[in-house]
Design a protein around this motif. Structure first.
Motif, PDB file in Angstrom:
ATOM      1  N   ASP A 202      28.168  52.033  36.568  1.00  0.00           N
ATOM      2  CA  ASP A 202      29.691  52.094  37.059  1.00  0.00           C
ATOM      3  C   ASP A 202      29.726  51.807  38.475  1.00  0.00           C
ATOM      4  O   ASP A 202      29.134  52.543  39.413  1.00  0.00           O
ATOM      5  N   GLY A 203      30.687  50.910  38.630  1.00  0.00           N
ATOM      6  CA  GLY A 203      31.199  50.739  40.104  1.00  0.00           C
ATOM      7  C   GLY A 203      30.096  49.465  40.661  1.00  0.00           C
ATOM      8  O   GLY A 203      30.007  49.240  41.737  1.00  0.00           O
ATOM      9  N   ASN A 204      29.185  48.967  39.907  1.00  0.00           N
ATOM     10  CA  ASN A 204      28.265  47.989  40.038  1.00  0.00           C
ATOM     11  C   ASN A 204      29.062  46.642  40.433  1.00  0.00           C
ATOM     12  O   ASN A 204      29.380  45.957  39.637  1.00  0.00           O
ATOM     13  N   ILE A 205      29.097  46.211  41.730  1.00  0.00           N
ATOM     14  CA  ILE A 205      29.969  44.858  41.765  1.00  0.00           C
ATOM     15  C   ILE A 205      29.294  43.535  42.084  1.00  0.00           C
ATOM     16  O   ILE A 205      29.907  42.629  42.041  1.00  0.00           O
ATOM     17  N   ASP A 218      26.645  54.137  22.984  1.00  0.00           N
ATOM     18  CA  ASP A 218      27.855  54.110  22.293  1.00  0.00           C
ATOM     19  C   ASP A 218      29.143  54.300  23.135  1.00  0.00           C
ATOM     20  O   ASP A 218      30.158  54.115  22.807  1.00  0.00           O
ATOM     21  N   ASP A 219      28.854  54.297  24.528  1.00  0.00           N
ATOM     22  CA  ASP A 219      30.069  54.273  25.385  1.00  0.00           C
ATOM     23  C   ASP A 219      29.739  53.261  26.548  1.00  0.00           C
ATOM     24  O   ASP A 219      28.951  53.118  27.366  1.00  0.00           O
ATOM     25  N   VAL A 220      30.963  52.459  26.446  1.00  0.00           N
ATOM     26  CA  VAL A 220      30.956  51.034  27.275  1.00  0.00           C
ATOM     27  C   VAL A 220      31.892  51.342  28.241  1.00  0.00           C
ATOM     28  O   VAL A 220      32.347  50.266  29.299  1.00  0.00           O
ATOM     29  N   SER A 221      32.518  52.549  28.606  1.00  0.00           N
ATOM     30  CA  SER A 221      33.612  52.837  29.777  1.00  0.00           C
ATOM     31  C   SER A 221      33.122  52.374  31.147  1.00  0.00           C
ATOM     32  O   SER A 221      33.928  51.903  31.901  1.00  0.00           O
ATOM     33  N   PRO A 222      31.811  52.684  31.226  1.00  0.00           N
ATOM     34  CA  PRO A 222      31.447  52.521  32.671  1.00  0.00           C
ATOM     35  C   PRO A 222      31.626  50.991  33.291  1.00  0.00           C
ATOM     36  O   PRO A 222      31.482  50.932  34.272  1.00  0.00           O
ATOM     37  N   LEU A 223      31.506  50.131  31.998  1.00  0.00           N
ATOM     38  CA  LEU A 223      31.680  48.644  32.667  1.00  0.00           C
ATOM     39  C   LEU A 223      32.944  48.124  33.029  1.00  0.00           C
ATOM     40  O   LEU A 223      33.331  47.253  33.579  1.00  0.00           O
ATOM     41  N   ALA A 224      34.123  49.158  32.993  1.00  0.00           N
ATOM     42  CA  ALA A 224      35.333  48.700  33.244  1.00  0.00           C
ATOM     43  C   ALA A 224      35.629  48.674  34.672  1.00  0.00           C
ATOM     44  O   ALA A 224      36.399  47.895  35.145  1.00  0.00           O
ATOM     45  N   ASN A 225      34.654  49.181  35.421  1.00  0.00           N
ATOM     46  CA  ASN A 225      34.665  49.399  36.865  1.00  0.00           C
ATOM     47  C   ASN A 225      33.514  48.441  37.458  1.00  0.00           C
ATOM     48  O   ASN A 225      32.756  48.917  38.284  1.00  0.00           O
ATOM     49  N   THR A 226      33.474  47.272  36.582  1.00  0.00           N
ATOM     50  CA  THR A 226      32.228  46.019  37.561  1.00  0.00           C
ATOM     51  C   THR A 226      32.872  44.859  37.355  1.00  0.00           C
ATOM     52  O   THR A 226      34.256  44.595  37.082  1.00  0.00           O
ATOM     53  N   THR A 245      38.854  45.560  27.756  1.00  0.00           N
ATOM     54  CA  THR A 245      40.272  45.153  27.905  1.00  0.00           C
ATOM     55  C   THR A 245      40.614  45.503  29.624  1.00  0.00           C
ATOM     56  O   THR A 245      41.535  44.812  29.836  1.00  0.00           O
ATOM     57  N   ARG A 246      39.595  46.537  30.371  1.00  0.00           N
ATOM     58  CA  ARG A 246      40.111  46.757  31.650  1.00  0.00           C
ATOM     59  C   ARG A 246      39.261  46.126  32.475  1.00  0.00           C
ATOM     60  O   ARG A 246      38.987  46.604  33.508  1.00  0.00           O
ATOM     61  N   MET A 247      38.183  45.123  31.966  1.00  0.00           N
ATOM     62  CA  MET A 247      37.331  44.715  32.750  1.00  0.00           C
ATOM     63  C   MET A 247      38.014  43.309  33.286  1.00  0.00           C
ATOM     64  O   MET A 247      38.128  42.268  32.739  1.00  0.00           O
ATOM     65  N   ASP A 248      38.176  43.523  34.439  1.00  0.00           N
ATOM     66  CA  ASP A 248      39.150  42.302  35.293  1.00  0.00           C
ATOM     67  C   ASP A 248      38.498  40.949  35.100  1.00  0.00           C
ATOM     68  O   ASP A 248      39.089  40.036  35.381  1.00  0.00           O
ATOM     69  N   SER A 249      37.171  41.091  35.218  1.00  0.00           N
ATOM     70  CA  SER A 249      36.251  39.787  35.616  1.00  0.00           C
ATOM     71  C   SER A 249      35.781  39.244  34.498  1.00  0.00           C
ATOM     72  O   SER A 249      35.245  38.255  34.512  1.00  0.00           O
TER      73      SER A 249
END
Length: 307
Positions: A202-205, A218-226, A245-249
């Protein structure tokens, strides 16, 4: 000169030549016996010439012997199997593209890697016997692979520079804790690891590519902020693709054999974002299986119990 004198002279010449060779720096060759053209036995192990520009050294404890063999053979790929490395400067002045430690033990606190190194692999290595890989600190790497090992966490990576690609294959990982201490990792692959939590991402840029293959995530929500642009998800019990759907890149997505229910809203959002559906491959497989079953039922090749 009589026969006895000739024999004595020949014997002493052989002794002198052997001693000279030993102290001349090529002592490993005195005890080397070529068993086949590609297999050479050394006093404390053996080495084998494998495919193009590749050698495997087994059971050799003498660091000088290892260096001399590598200098002599000039291979691009070196495997050190069941070898113990005590000299931090073992590879100083050597050029090796691919270096593989297999059942090996690195005792040197710091190990200077060879010039030209592209891929570094640890296979069947015990973490404790290798100081939990602390000797990797202070250097940059193109590719590091850990295969068939047990690793508690990734705290040992603190102090490592850049890693372009990091692979964990058939390796039990307790936690990704510590992965954020690496300056930069561009590509990460986790295959058959048993890992169930990717929250440290989470947060890895810096991470651009991620593969999860046969994990327990089972949870890929941390990827939304990468800033991940390429994502592969195979054979994991993922509850929902909605965070994707929230992964901008995100530009590329390949997914199949994941255990979640079909969600038309998420599918529509991903098609709008990426131009394709992550359920496409699963749907094609299901359709093919249904067609096969239908054919077996109609042509009589399926038993009543199978029906």
């Amino acid at each position: 000169m009589n026969k006895n004198t000739k024999r004595k002279t020949a014997f002493f010449c052989c002794v002198i030549l052997a001693v000279a060779a030993f102290f001349g720096g090529n002592h490993y060759s005195v005890f080397a016996e070529t068993i086949t053209q590609d297999l050479v036995e050394i006093d404390d192990g053996f080495y084998e010439r494998l495919e193009d520009d590749e050698i495997s050294l087994t059971g050799i404890e003498n660091t000088d012997t290892i260096r001399k063999i590598i200098k002599k053979e000039k291979p691009k790929t070196v495997e050190l199997r069941s070898c113990t490395i005590n000299d931090p400067n073992l590879f100083d002045g050597l050029t090796i593209e691919n270096l593989r430690f297999n059942y090996a033990s690195v005792k040197a606190k710091r190990l200077k890697m060879p010039a030209g190194l592209f891929e570094l692999t640890f296979e069947n290595c015990d973490a404790e016997e290798n100081q939990n890989f602390r000797f990797l600190k202070g250097q940059n790497y193109s590719v590091i692979t850990f295969r068939r090992m047990d690793i508690d966490n990734l705290k040992f990576m603190k102090g490592i520079g850049t890693i372009e690609s990091l692979y964990f294959d058939n390796t039990s990982i307790g936690s990704l804790e510590g992965i954020d201490t690496v300056k930069k990792i561009y590509s990460l692959e986790l295959s058959y690891t048993g890992l169930d939590d990717i929250s440290p991402l989470d947060g890895n840029i810096d991470l651009k590519c991620l593969t999860l293959h046969e994990t327990n995530v089972d949870d890929v929500s941390p990827l939304a902020n990468t800033n991940i642009s390429s994502l592969e998800l195979f054979g994991s019990p993922i509850k929902s693709y909605e965070p994707l759907t929230r992964m901008d890149s995100l530009k590329e997505l390949s997914a199949s054999d994941n255990e979640m229910s079909y969600d038309p809203e998420v599918e529509a959002a991903l098609i709008s974002k990426l131009g394709s559906s992550p359920w496409k491959k699963d749907a094609a497989k299901i359709k093919e299986k249904v067609q096969t079953i239908a054919k077996e039922i109609t042509d009589g090749s399926m038993t009543e119990r199978e029906k």
